[in-house]
Design a protein around this motif. Structure first.
Motif, PDB file in Angstrom:
ATOM      1  N   THR A   1      45.301  34.074  37.247  1.00 37.66           N
ATOM      2  CA  THR A   1      44.534  35.135  37.896  1.00 37.66           C
ATOM      3  C   THR A   1      45.145  35.528  39.228  1.00 37.66           C
ATOM      4  N   ASN A   2      45.756  34.567  39.925  1.00 40.44           N
ATOM      5  CA  ASN A   2      46.355  34.825  41.241  1.00 40.44           C
ATOM      6  C   ASN A   2      47.852  35.078  41.152  1.00 40.44           C
ATOM      7  N   GLY A   3      48.344  35.432  39.969  1.00 35.04           N
ATOM      8  CA  GLY A   3      49.766  35.685  39.833  1.00 35.04           C
ATOM      9  C   GLY A   3      50.632  34.445  39.929  1.00 35.04           C
ATOM     10  N   GLY A   4      50.094  33.292  39.565  1.00 34.57           N
ATOM     11  CA  GLY A   4      50.838  32.043  39.638  1.00 34.57           C
ATOM     12  C   GLY A   4      50.648  31.267  40.918  1.00 34.57           C
TER      13      GLY A   4
ATOM     14  N   HIS B   1      34.558  33.248  42.464  1.00 37.61           N
ATOM     15  CA  HIS B   1      35.115  34.137  41.448  1.00 37.61           C
ATOM     16  C   HIS B   1      36.333  34.913  41.940  1.00 37.61           C
ATOM     17  N   HIS B   2      36.502  35.053  43.230  1.00 32.26           N
ATOM     18  CA  HIS B   2      37.557  35.930  43.733  1.00 32.26           C
ATOM     19  C   HIS B   2      38.942  35.360  43.441  1.00 32.26           C
ATOM     20  N   ARG B   3      39.239  34.157  43.903  1.00 31.40           N
ATOM     21  CA  ARG B   3      40.530  33.501  43.664  1.00 31.40           C
ATOM     22  C   ARG B   3      40.376  32.189  42.904  1.00 31.40           C
ATOM     23  N   ARG B   4      39.239  31.990  42.263  1.00 35.17           N
ATOM     24  CA  ARG B   4      38.970  30.791  41.450  1.00 35.17           C
ATOM     25  C   ARG B   4      39.046  29.511  42.291  1.00 35.17           C
ATOM     26  N   ARG B   5      38.647  29.589  43.517  1.00 38.13           N
ATOM     27  CA  ARG B   5      38.653  28.410  44.382  1.00 38.13           C
ATOM     28  C   ARG B   5      37.486  27.499  44.020  1.00 38.13           C
TER      29      ARG B   5
ATOM     30  N   LEU C   1      31.585  40.165  38.172  1.00 35.23           N
ATOM     31  CA  LEU C   1      32.116  38.816  38.338  1.00 35.23           C
ATOM     32  C   LEU C   1      33.354  38.787  39.213  1.00 35.23           C
ATOM     33  N   ASN C   2      34.098  39.884  39.288  1.00 38.14           N
ATOM     34  CA  ASN C   2      35.296  39.925  40.115  1.00 38.14           C
ATOM     35  C   ASN C   2      35.006  40.249  41.569  1.00 38.14           C
ATOM     36  N   ASN C   3      33.760  40.453  41.884  1.00 43.02           N
ATOM     37  CA  ASN C   3      33.393  40.704  43.276  1.00 43.02           C
ATOM     38  C   ASN C   3      33.730  39.475  44.103  1.00 43.02           C
ATOM     39  N   HIS C   4      34.348  39.678  45.271  1.00 40.64           N
ATOM     40  CA  HIS C   4      34.821  38.535  46.053  1.00 40.64           C
ATOM     41  C   HIS C   4      33.689  37.721  46.665  1.00 40.64           C
TER      42      HIS C   4
ATOM     43  N   ASN D   1      42.947  23.465  44.318  1.00 40.22           N
ATOM     44  CA  ASN D   1      42.899  24.578  45.273  1.00 40.22           C
ATOM     45  C   ASN D   1      44.246  24.853  45.948  1.00 40.22           C
ATOM     46  N   THR D   2      45.105  23.848  46.089  1.00 29.21           N
ATOM     47  CA  THR D   2      46.309  24.025  46.895  1.00 29.21           C
ATOM     48  C   THR D   2      47.619  23.919  46.121  1.00 29.21           C
ATOM     49  N   ALA D   3      47.613  23.359  44.917  1.00 28.97           N
ATOM     50  CA  ALA D   3      48.877  23.130  44.220  1.00 28.97           C
ATOM     51  C   ALA D   3      48.904  23.637  42.791  1.00 28.97           C
TER      52      ALA D   3
END
Length: 332
Positions: free
Chosen positions: A286-289, A170-174, A141-144, A279-281
């Motif tokens: 998961t992305n360190g904030g 799944h990579h950056r939860r976009r 699941l963490n595969n980009h 996506n932007t704010a």
């Protein structure tokens, strides 16, 4: 002469013993005891060394503020402003906003302490994860190149059931795509996939989906035609597509609970606005904030504020009609 030295040592030990709590054992050595019970020479030497230690200890800590540095007043004002505008935000999320939007790292426990000091009750801490995936699933699941899609249901003002198709990377939860319809046919789903993955964006990706019958046609024909691999979860196993399932809960808590859809057009407009905010704010653990997509405006916000941050004024940016906020710093 010896009596004077013993008197000074005893009286000095008495005063310093009362000034420092851990040396109170010297206080019983009163001067009038010295004539009847003269101390040993080693005792006098120990008194002298202890007084030297106490003197230098006092000189080293005098005038210095011990412990962690205090949180600046303007940071407390930022925290209170964020809490007033977003009373449902947890301490972890407020700390993430300060770290990402305002470039002021702070611990979530300090946020809770500041809110409690000013009479606000901090929201309950985030719930721990109730389940863990197998290592092979976690790696998968963490595969980009992996993304997942699923339906989220809600109701409009006429109590008609609405189906919202969500596609999450799944990579950056976009959030790749989010669109609503009353009748999720295979043709409609295929058209949404074409809009979500224009050109060759779908080439080489893996799509995770459940075994809903509405996905049968796209799983067999549409997605393989895009060059995508299909991975369908087991029966009654929503945790195998946990990224989208977790987003469905976030969508419900942050948008659908505060919205009465007047129709498909109204709901799709709000979904588009929320996708841009998500996506932007919106900060993601998961992305360190950081949000899934880091724009140029976020990078420009980090310029020239490290010198005198108290000179900057906190500015809030409204999202989804003021339902959510992000924050920037402008020169006062």
């Amino acid at each position: 002469m010896l009596v004077i030295v013993l008197f000074l040592c005893g009286f000095g030990g008495f005063l310093l013993g009362n000034q420092y709590g851990h040396y109170r054992r010297l206080s019983p050595l009163l001067p009038w005891y010295l004539s009847a019970f003269p101390p040993r020479p080693i005792t006098v030497i120990q008194w002298f060394h202890r007084q030297i230690q106490l003197i230098w200890h006092y000189k080293s800590v005098a005038g210095k503020c011990r412990g962690r540095p205090l949180t600046p007043v303007y940071v407390e004002d930022w925290i209170l402003t964020i809490h007033r505008e977003n009373p449902g935000y947890s301490c972890r999320r407020i700390a993430a906003l300060l770290r990402h939007d305002l470039k002021r790292p702070i611990d979530k426990n300090n946020v809770a302490r500041i809110l409690k000091k000013h009479g606000f009750s901090p929201p309950p801490s985030d719930r721990s994860r109730r389940y863990q995936q197998e290592p092979t699933w976690r790696t998968f699941l963490n595969n980009h190149n992996v993304c997942g899609m699923d339906f989220k249901t809600t109701f409009d003002i006429y109590c008609r059931q609405v189906f919202i198709l969500n596609i999450v990377d799944h990579h950056r939860r976009r959030l790749i795509w989010s669109r609503a319809t009353y009748n999720p046919t295979a043709q409609w789903i295929a058209q949404q996939l074409r809009e979500a993955f224009p050109f060759d964006d779908a080439q080489g990706r893996i799509m995770v989906m459940d075994r809903d019958t509405a996905f049968s046609h796209v799983a067999k024909h549409t997605l393989p035609g895009f060059g995508m691999q299909v991975r369908r979860t087991s029966y009654r196993s929503p945790w195998q597509n946990g990224v989208v399932e977790r987003f469905n809960r976030t969508l419900q808590e942050e948008l659908l609970d505060y919205l009465v859809p007047l129709g498909l057009r109204h709901l799709n407009q709000r979904l588009t606005e929320y996708r841009h905010f998500y996506n932007t704010a919106r900060p993601h653990m998961t992305n360190g904030g950081d949000p899934p997509v880091i724009s140029d405006g976020n990078a420009a916000n980090d310029s020239n504020m490290s010198q005198e941050p108290e000179r900057y004024r906190l500015k809030s940016v409204q999202w989804v009609g003021g339902l959510h906020h992000s924050y920037r710093l402008n020169a006062a």
